[in-house]
Design a protein around this motif. Sequence first.
Motif, PDB file in Angstrom:
ATOM      1  N   UNK A  29       5.365  -3.087 -13.648  1.00  0.00           N
ATOM      2  CA  UNK A  29       4.735  -1.764 -13.636  1.00  0.00           C
ATOM      3  C   UNK A  29       5.204  -0.987 -14.857  1.00  0.00           C
ATOM      4  N   UNK A  30       4.261  -0.495 -15.622  1.00  0.00           N
ATOM      5  CA  UNK A  30       4.582   0.245 -16.838  1.00  0.00           C
ATOM      6  C   UNK A  30       5.224   1.592 -16.520  1.00  0.00           C
ATOM      7  N   UNK A  31       6.042   2.130 -17.427  1.00  0.00           N
ATOM      8  CA  UNK A  31       6.680   3.436 -17.197  1.00  0.00           C
ATOM      9  C   UNK A  31       5.657   4.520 -16.871  1.00  0.00           C
ATOM     10  N   UNK A  32       5.971   5.300 -15.842  1.00  0.00           N
ATOM     11  CA  UNK A  32       5.093   6.395 -15.464  1.00  0.00           C
ATOM     12  C   UNK A  32       3.897   5.997 -14.631  1.00  0.00           C
ATOM     13  N   UNK A  33       3.782   4.722 -14.257  1.00  0.00           N
ATOM     14  CA  UNK A  33       2.643   4.249 -13.481  1.00  0.00           C
ATOM     15  C   UNK A  33       3.092   3.800 -12.091  1.00  0.00           C
ATOM     16  N   UNK A  34       2.109   3.556 -11.236  1.00  0.00           N
ATOM     17  CA  UNK A  34       2.410   3.101  -9.890  1.00  0.00           C
ATOM     18  C   UNK A  34       1.171   2.581  -9.202  1.00  0.00           C
ATOM     19  N   UNK A  35       1.377   1.976  -8.032  1.00  0.00           N
ATOM     20  CA  UNK A  35       0.282   1.440  -7.231  1.00  0.00           C
ATOM     21  C   UNK A  35      -0.227   2.494  -6.265  1.00  0.00           C
ATOM     22  N   UNK A  36      -1.399   2.222  -5.703  1.00  0.00           N
ATOM     23  CA  UNK A  36      -1.957   3.114  -4.696  1.00  0.00           C
ATOM     24  C   UNK A  36      -1.102   3.093  -3.431  1.00  0.00           C
ATOM     25  N   UNK A  37      -1.168   4.187  -2.656  1.00  0.00           N
ATOM     26  CA  UNK A  37      -0.591   4.195  -1.316  1.00  0.00           C
ATOM     27  C   UNK A  37      -1.435   3.259  -0.459  1.00  0.00           C
ATOM     28  N   UNK A  38      -0.805   2.257   0.169  1.00  0.00           N
ATOM     29  CA  UNK A  38      -1.576   1.205   0.835  1.00  0.00           C
ATOM     30  C   UNK A  38      -0.795   0.618   1.994  1.00  0.00           C
ATOM     31  N   UNK A  39      -1.463  -0.283   2.751  1.00  0.00           N
ATOM     32  CA  UNK A  39      -0.774  -1.060   3.773  1.00  0.00           C
ATOM     33  C   UNK A  39      -1.521  -2.373   3.975  1.00  0.00           C
ATOM     34  N   UNK A  40      -0.855  -3.321   4.663  1.00  0.00           N
ATOM     35  CA  UNK A  40      -1.426  -4.632   4.940  1.00  0.00           C
ATOM     36  C   UNK A  40      -1.322  -4.908   6.438  1.00  0.00           C
ATOM     37  N   UNK A  41      -2.405  -5.447   7.023  1.00  0.00           N
ATOM     38  CA  UNK A  41      -2.391  -5.773   8.442  1.00  0.00           C
ATOM     39  C   UNK A  41      -1.799  -7.148   8.730  1.00  0.00           C
ATOM     40  N   UNK A  42      -1.858  -8.034   7.749  1.00  0.00           N
ATOM     41  CA  UNK A  42      -1.547  -9.441   8.047  1.00  0.00           C
ATOM     42  C   UNK A  42      -0.338  -9.977   7.306  1.00  0.00           C
ATOM     43  N   UNK A  43       0.350  -9.161   6.551  1.00  0.00           N
ATOM     44  CA  UNK A  43       1.518  -9.679   5.837  1.00  0.00           C
ATOM     45  C   UNK A  43       2.590  -8.605   5.706  1.00  0.00           C
ATOM     46  N   UNK A  44       3.823  -9.071   5.640  1.00  0.00           N
ATOM     47  CA  UNK A  44       4.955  -8.234   5.257  1.00  0.00           C
ATOM     48  C   UNK A  44       5.346  -8.623   3.841  1.00  0.00           C
ATOM     49  N   UNK A  45       6.172  -7.785   3.199  1.00  0.00           N
ATOM     50  CA  UNK A  45       6.566  -8.048   1.824  1.00  0.00           C
ATOM     51  C   UNK A  45       8.039  -7.726   1.625  1.00  0.00           C
TER      52      UNK A  45
END
Length: 456
Positions: free
Chosen positions: A374-390
């Motif tokens: 992940x590049x500086x100052x960036x991020x992923x969307x707020x999200x969730x998964x029904x079928x997997x943990x991480x």
Amino acid sequence: MKIIILAGGGGTRLFPLSRTCFPKQFMKIGDEQSLLAQTVMRFVPVAKASDMVIVTNQEYLHYVKAELAACGMEKAHIILEPVGRNTAPAIALATSYCIDKLGAGVEEVMFVTPSDHIIRQNDLFIQAVGQAEEMAKRNHIVTFGIKPDKPETGYGYIEAGEVCGCGFAVRSFKEKPDEVTAEKYLAAGSYYWNSGMFGVTMGQIMRELRMHQPEIYQLSATSFADTLAQFEVMPTISIDYAVAEKSDKVVTIPLLAYWNDIGSWDAIYDVIEKDQEGNAVKGDCIPIDCTNTLMLGRSRLIAGIGLEDLLVVETDDVIVVAKKGESQKVKNLVGELKERGRREVDEHTTLYRPWGSTTVLGGGSGYKMKQVRINPGHGLSLQMHYHRSEHWIVTSGTAQVTLGEEVKMVHENESVFIPMSTKHRLENPGRIPLEIIEVQNGKYLEEDDIVRFDSV
């Protein structure tokens, strides 16, 4: 003069390096710059960034922005095609943009070029562009022809007629020939390879469309917003079929600069520096008793023994081996892979995103491992998964992790567990790239198991 750069194609003739999600215009072949960046910089002697228009699609937007930033040409304009409709609608869309948004007059010249060719001797090229501009002002459609030096079957041909200014009137355009026909073209001496570049005024291209492609003309003769809104209903047709083959205004200027559309691995072999045995080698490769062979490695050692006239191309998930002279058949391979529904046609193991990249490291039944950057100052969307943990393990940088209602910092050599059905977000608040190893566990690990609560 406006420079129109067509960068929306997702060609796969250079599979496995070029794929649908990362086509060849973004590749770096024997150069520190991508082919798109080289194309942009080629026109700096005759045009400012603000006079350049790149036509691409939404999927490639972040690639185009990154390449423009890398070469200091951020002021170039970007047009996003809603769908792919080949070059005639793309050029009509660019013309509408230049007139409506950039205030271009109908007598101003537009020079249209693909984004994925190699051109050397740029002074000769710029000289030819100047000649094309002058002839275009006389209401010609000016193409660039390349004098053939071999019976190439991978290019279309232009048949030149009588002298016209600094070029020749075009008698006809020819489809890609078979080898016997290509030999005849070469012997005749009046045929040129069609480079796919041309110059024409805004007014002349619209007149030609009105005469030969009234449907495209009617859909693009109003505002840019209307043209964009109606783009999806335009016919899918190339500018050669739509206009050039029908118009009596076409002339060709022989381009004296070195040109190569690198449309095959044979063409790549031609442009890469050779050793004394004629081998073109890039990457971690060891040729022993090899001659006239291309060895292109990306992620592991390639050792060749006694190879002659072969093309060997390796990525971390595909190896292609072909005889020289047979690389046009890569398109047959790609067609076979599409029929089998193979992921490799579209995606590399590394996928680039506006926020960074992901690389699949491995996997098996019930698990998958990725490296996420992940590049500086960036991020992923707020999200969730029904079928997997991480499980996330930070290997470099500092992560800001949202886990349910909690927000916490995770540093190098630390980890965090993301349970199923838990809202989460990963961000990089630091000044260096954030790198994590992500281990996914679950019975279903496909990318469509993502519920996004906002979109980055």
